[in-house]
Design a protein around this motif. Sequence first.
Motif, short mmCIF file in Angstrom:
data_model
loop_
_atom_site.label_atom_id
_atom_site.label_comp_id
_atom_site.label_asym_id
_atom_site.label_seq_id
_atom_site.Cartn_x
_atom_site.Cartn_y
_atom_site.Cartn_z
N VAL A 5 49.43 34.13 32.29
CA VAL A 5 49.84 34.69 33.57
C VAL A 5 48.75 35.60 34.11
CG1 VAL A 5 51.52 36.14 34.75
CG2 VAL A 5 52.28 34.56 32.95
N ALA A 6 48.30 36.52 33.27
CA ALA A 6 47.29 37.49 33.69
C ALA A 6 46.62 38.06 32.47
CB ALA A 6 47.92 38.61 34.51
N SER A 7 45.37 38.47 32.65
CA SER A 7 44.64 39.09 31.55
C SER A 7 43.79 40.23 32.08
CB SER A 7 43.76 38.07 30.83
OG SER A 7 42.77 37.56 31.70
N ILE A 8 43.45 41.13 31.17
CA ILE A 8 42.60 42.26 31.52
C ILE A 8 41.67 42.53 30.35
CG2 ILE A 8 44.35 43.94 30.77
CD1 ILE A 8 43.30 45.76 33.09
N THR A 9 40.39 42.61 30.65
CA THR A 9 39.41 42.82 29.59
C THR A 9 39.33 44.29 29.20
OG1 THR A 9 37.55 43.25 31.09
CG2 THR A 9 38.04 40.94 30.57
N THR A 10 38.54 44.55 28.17
CA THR A 10 38.34 45.93 27.75
C THR A 10 37.69 46.75 28.87
OG1 THR A 10 36.21 45.31 26.79
CG2 THR A 10 38.12 45.32 25.32
N GLY A 11 36.95 46.09 29.73
CA GLY A 11 36.29 46.78 30.83
C GLY A 11 37.12 46.86 32.10
N GLY A 12 38.32 46.27 32.06
CA GLY A 12 39.20 46.36 33.21
C GLY A 12 39.13 45.18 34.18
N THR A 13 38.36 44.16 33.84
CA THR A 13 38.30 42.98 34.69
C THR A 13 39.59 42.17 34.52
OG1 THR A 13 35.91 42.85 34.50
CG2 THR A 13 37.07 40.86 35.20
N THR A 14 40.17 41.79 35.65
CA THR A 14 41.45 41.09 35.61
C THR A 14 41.30 39.63 36.03
OG1 THR A 14 41.94 41.81 37.87
CG2 THR A 14 42.75 43.18 36.07
N ASN A 15 42.24 38.84 35.58
CA ASN A 15 42.28 37.42 35.91
C ASN A 15 43.75 37.02 36.03
OD1 ASN A 15 41.11 34.69 36.15
ND2 ASN A 15 42.19 34.33 34.22
N TYR A 16 44.05 36.15 37.01
CA TYR A 16 45.43 35.77 37.26
C TYR A 16 45.57 34.26 37.39
CZ TYR A 16 46.05 40.70 38.41
OH TYR A 16 46.08 42.06 38.36
N ALA A 17 46.71 33.76 36.98
CA ALA A 17 47.05 32.38 37.28
C ALA A 17 47.23 32.25 38.78
CB ALA A 17 48.33 31.99 36.56
N ASP A 18 46.87 31.10 39.32
CA ASP A 18 46.99 30.90 40.77
C ASP A 18 48.42 31.13 41.25
OD1 ASP A 18 44.58 28.14 40.99
OD2 ASP A 18 44.31 30.32 41.01
N SER A 19 49.38 30.78 40.43
CA SER A 19 50.78 30.86 40.83
C SER A 19 51.28 32.30 41.02
CB SER A 19 51.66 30.14 39.81
OG SER A 19 51.51 30.73 38.53
N VAL A 20 50.54 33.28 40.49
CA VAL A 20 51.01 34.66 40.60
C VAL A 20 50.05 35.56 41.37
CG1 VAL A 20 52.21 34.39 38.40
CG2 VAL A 20 49.98 35.53 38.44
N LYS A 21 48.92 35.02 41.80
CA LYS A 21 47.95 35.83 42.54
C LYS A 21 48.59 36.42 43.79
CE LYS A 21 43.61 33.68 41.10
NZ LYS A 21 42.48 32.79 41.49
N GLY A 22 48.33 37.71 43.98
CA GLY A 22 48.89 38.41 45.13
C GLY A 22 50.29 38.93 44.93
N ARG A 23 50.92 38.54 43.83
CA ARG A 23 52.29 39.02 43.54
C ARG A 23 52.35 39.86 42.28
NH1 ARG A 23 56.19 35.47 42.28
NH2 ARG A 23 54.77 33.91 41.37
N PHE A 24 51.55 39.53 41.29
CA PHE A 24 51.56 40.24 40.01
C PHE A 24 50.29 41.07 39.86
CE2 PHE A 24 54.32 37.05 37.38
CZ PHE A 24 55.30 37.09 38.38
N THR A 25 50.42 42.19 39.17
CA THR A 25 49.28 43.04 38.88
C THR A 25 49.31 43.48 37.42
OG1 THR A 25 49.27 43.90 41.15
CG2 THR A 25 48.04 45.14 39.50
N ILE A 26 48.23 43.22 36.72
CA ILE A 26 48.11 43.67 35.33
C ILE A 26 47.27 44.94 35.30
CG2 ILE A 26 46.06 42.25 34.87
CD1 ILE A 26 47.15 41.82 32.02
#
Length: 117
Positions: free
Chosen positions: A48-69
């Motif tokens: 669904v979403a991931s966040i690196t040790t440095g704070g870089t985030t990545n989201y599945a297309d289906s949740v972009k703009g709706r979910f925040t990690i």
Amino acid sequence: QVQLVESGGGLVQPGGSLRLSCAASGIIFRIYHMGWYRQGPGKQRELVASITTGGTTNYADSVKGRFTISRDNAKNTVYLQMNSLKPEDTAVYYCNADRTGKSLNYWGQGTQVAVSS
């Protein structure tokens, strides 16, 4: 002993919001990449979403703009803010801790999210 404990799941109406939390213990949290996965009924587990040790985030297309990690290294906790929830977001949500390159990967027990009117 490593533990990832998710909380915050529940039943919500379409368009509603939930905030999931995952509290980690037994690991040096700040050096782990963290992720939220989900597995819906009859479906495979997906990122669904991931966040690196440095704070870089990545989201599945289906949740972009709706979910925040996000993560709070002082509290050893990763969060998933879920807004504008849809019925298709219904799933068990799992927290994951990964230390790439060290073959260290841990899962929580999951928390159920149900979106229904």
